[in-house]
Design a protein around this motif. Structure first.
Motif: not given
Length: 587
Positions: A260-265, A267-277
């Motif tokens: 839950d905390l990750c969804v709240r914290a 944002g789109e800008e940080e999400l763009a730099g992640l690879d969780l595959s």
């Protein structure tokens, strides 16, 4: 196992600990781990206060120092007792003091950075007789002086793990070498992990999932792991996800609140730099799971390559060396829409097809997987009769991973461990959790028996109330629900003071009635951090109820509230006067 891995792969990193941003990670190889453990064991053997089987307190700051000290205790034939360092919060220091007394601790190990503070706290808290040593100082580095202790038998104690204290005073579960090995084999079979797996986590090692599901599993496999301080995670949840990306973590676990905390914290800008595959096993444990939490996390992080089937609900407890049941990799969560009325009456029954129009008539449950290395029964807690599939009762567990009992508590051990069903099956541990098993073996965990509320004759699980309350507004943080004289009391954190607190409470009350058919006439909106929780994020409902009745939820923490007169009358008179002076309405 540690010595075998050290001999075969001495240069393989066992643990990589990420420190504050800008500081280099701290790396401990298997060769270093073995060398440090032998040095610690040799020093422990010279300590006249400690002998074989002695319980050694391990209170370390985050980092590889704990792993070295833990292994050193095993190398010396002694019993490590993981514990948090004393903190600024009184409840943490009270719990630590109770743990030290219960385990009859006479020697503590820590790191140089924490040794002065820990030694001072011991001295000023009535534990001046306890030796306090920093295991990363000269004098612990004489690995050549180590003499192996007699080989441990499966029934010999390996470590003492204290429960979280979510439902009362923490109790020490005495875990044997056989229990620990069985738990690790079950986890390995469930996840299909091996030495090539990369584990990542931030839960502290005095938590059952942090110890058994992260650190011990890494050392059992001879794999590599990456860790993060739990305070760093709370401060910036993105760091956990960045760690998974950067180090190619394949297995990482956390309680539901972390997702839950990750969804709240994030944002789109940080999400763009992640690879969780590469994150193929995202274990979700802790409180009964929320379908909304899993759906939100999956949806939010799908652009980063997270696959829905990576989320693996699981269930465990310290008394069973953590793992009891879990979803298999690649299967994803099992969701079941059930009839809410039937559920209150103790049966999992599919929701009627036309129930969608009536929110209060349906509950969506999340399965915790199927039994892993354990046998599970659902039992009527009064008659001890094993209940049929789909019936709600107490979850009982039997298996090689189940411990023999609590340290120094024969009466409690007899009541909880070695339970026998009405038809003569024995050797079960009573979990105190309510749940049901379906025909396909899926376990659904519904909550703690002692937390179930009776509201106007209905049996309501507090987790349902707390999840429903969090749906009302983006301002809503964690909450805790409990019953007082069959009336619901909800203490709900809000991230900041709402523009119209009274309107927010009215909206919450309307949503509660619509979704659950429950009257929420007593609501306190409070500041973040007011709700007391365990290290795994479980709400300490019994404690919060007592704090409420004692009038010890501070007036400065309460942003707005409504209370029925008969509930307000139960509070101390001085508390009522405080509320009146703060001009907070009591309805």
């Amino acid at each position: 196992m540690i010595r075998k891995h050290a001999a075969q792969h001495p240069d393989r990193p066992a643990l990589t600990h990420l420190r504050a941003p800008g500081r280099r990670p701290e790396v401990l190889t298997y060769g270093d781990l073995d060398r440090r453990a032998r040095g610690i064991a040799a020093r422990l053997a010279r300590e006249t206060v400690a002998g074989p089987g002695e319980r050694i307190l391990l209170a370390h700051p985050p980092g590889p120092g704990f792993a070295a000290a833990f292994a050193g205790c095993l190398y010396a034939g002694m019993v490590p007792v993981p514990a948090p360092l004393p903190g600024e919060v009184r409840r943490d220091t009270v719990r630590l003091a109770a743990l030290i007394e219960d385990a009859d601790i006479r020697l503590a190990l820590t790191d140089r950075s924490a040794q002065p503070e820990l030694a001072m706290w011991l001295s000023t808290s009535g534990f001046g007789h306890i030796g306090c040593l920093a295991a990363d100082t000269p004098g612990f580095d004489e690995a050549h002086a180590w003499t192996p202790p007699p080989a441990a038998a499966p029934e010999d104690p390996a470590f003492l793990l204290y429960t979280s204290g979510a439902t009362g005073r923490p109790r020490g579960v005495l875990v044997s070498h056989g229990n620990a090995a069985a738990g690790q084999r079950s986890l390995q079979q469930l996840l299909g992990t091996d030495s090539r797996s990369v584990l990542g986590g931030w839960l502290p090692p005095y938590h059952d999932l942090g110890l058994a599901g992260f650190l011990l599993h890494t050392l059992w496999l001879g794999a590599s792991a990456v860790s993060l301080d739990h305070t760093e995670f709370v401060r910036d949840p993105l760091r956990w996800l960045q760690m998974i990306d950067t180090y190619g973590v394949t297995v990482s676990a956390a309680p539901g609140f972390a997702y839950d905390l990750c969804v709240r914290a994030v944002g789109e800008e940080e999400l763009a730099g992640l690879d969780l595959s590469r994150w193929t096993s995202a274990l979700v444990g802790g409180e009964p799971l929320s379908a909304a939490t899993l759906a939100a996390f999956t949806r939010h992080f799908a652009p980063a390559g997270l696959r829905p089937e990576a989320l693996l609900p699981c269930y465990g407890l310290a008394e069973a060396t953590w793992l009891v049941a879990g979803a298999r990799p690649g299967t994803g969560p099992v969701l079941r829409a059930v009839d809410a009325v039937a559920l209150e009456q103790g049966t999992l029954r599919p929701a009627p097809e036309d129930a969608g129009a009536y929110e209060s008539g349906v509950r969506t449950l999340v399965g915790s997987g199927i039994a892993a290395g354990a046998e599970v029964r659902v039992v009527d807690p009064q008659s001890r009769t094993v209940l049929p599939e789909g019936s709600v009762g107490e979850i009982w567990v039997r298996g090689a991973g189940v411990a023999d009992g609590y340290w120094g508590r024969p009466a409690e051990s007899h009541a909880v461990f070695g339970a026998t069903t009405a038809d003569g099956e024995t050797g079960f541990v009573r979990t105190g959790d309510m749940g049901a098993v379906t025909a396909d073996g899926e376990l659904f965990v519904l909550g703690r028996m002692k937390d179930v509320m009776t509201l106007s004759g209905r049996r309501v699980h507090p987790e349902d109330v707390e999840r429903t309350a969090a749906e009302v507004s983006p301002l809503a943080g964690p909450g805790v629900a409990f019953a007082v004289e069959e009336r619901l009391v909800l203490v709900q954190e809000v991230l900041h003071a709402p523009a119209d607190a009274a309107a927010l409470i009215q909206e919450l009350q309307a949503h509660m009635a619509r979704a659950l058919g429950v009257e929420a006439a007593n609501v306190l909106l409070v500041q973040p951090g007011t709700v007391q929780r365990t290290t795994s994020g479980k709400a300490r409902r019994t404690l919060m109820r007592q704090l409420f009745l004692d009038g010890r939820i501070g007036a400065r923490s309460i942003r707005h509230h409504v209370l029925e007169p008969k509930i307000a009358a139960l509070m101390p008179e001085r508390r009522r006067r405080t509320l009146e002076r703060s001009r907070m309405p009591v309805f």
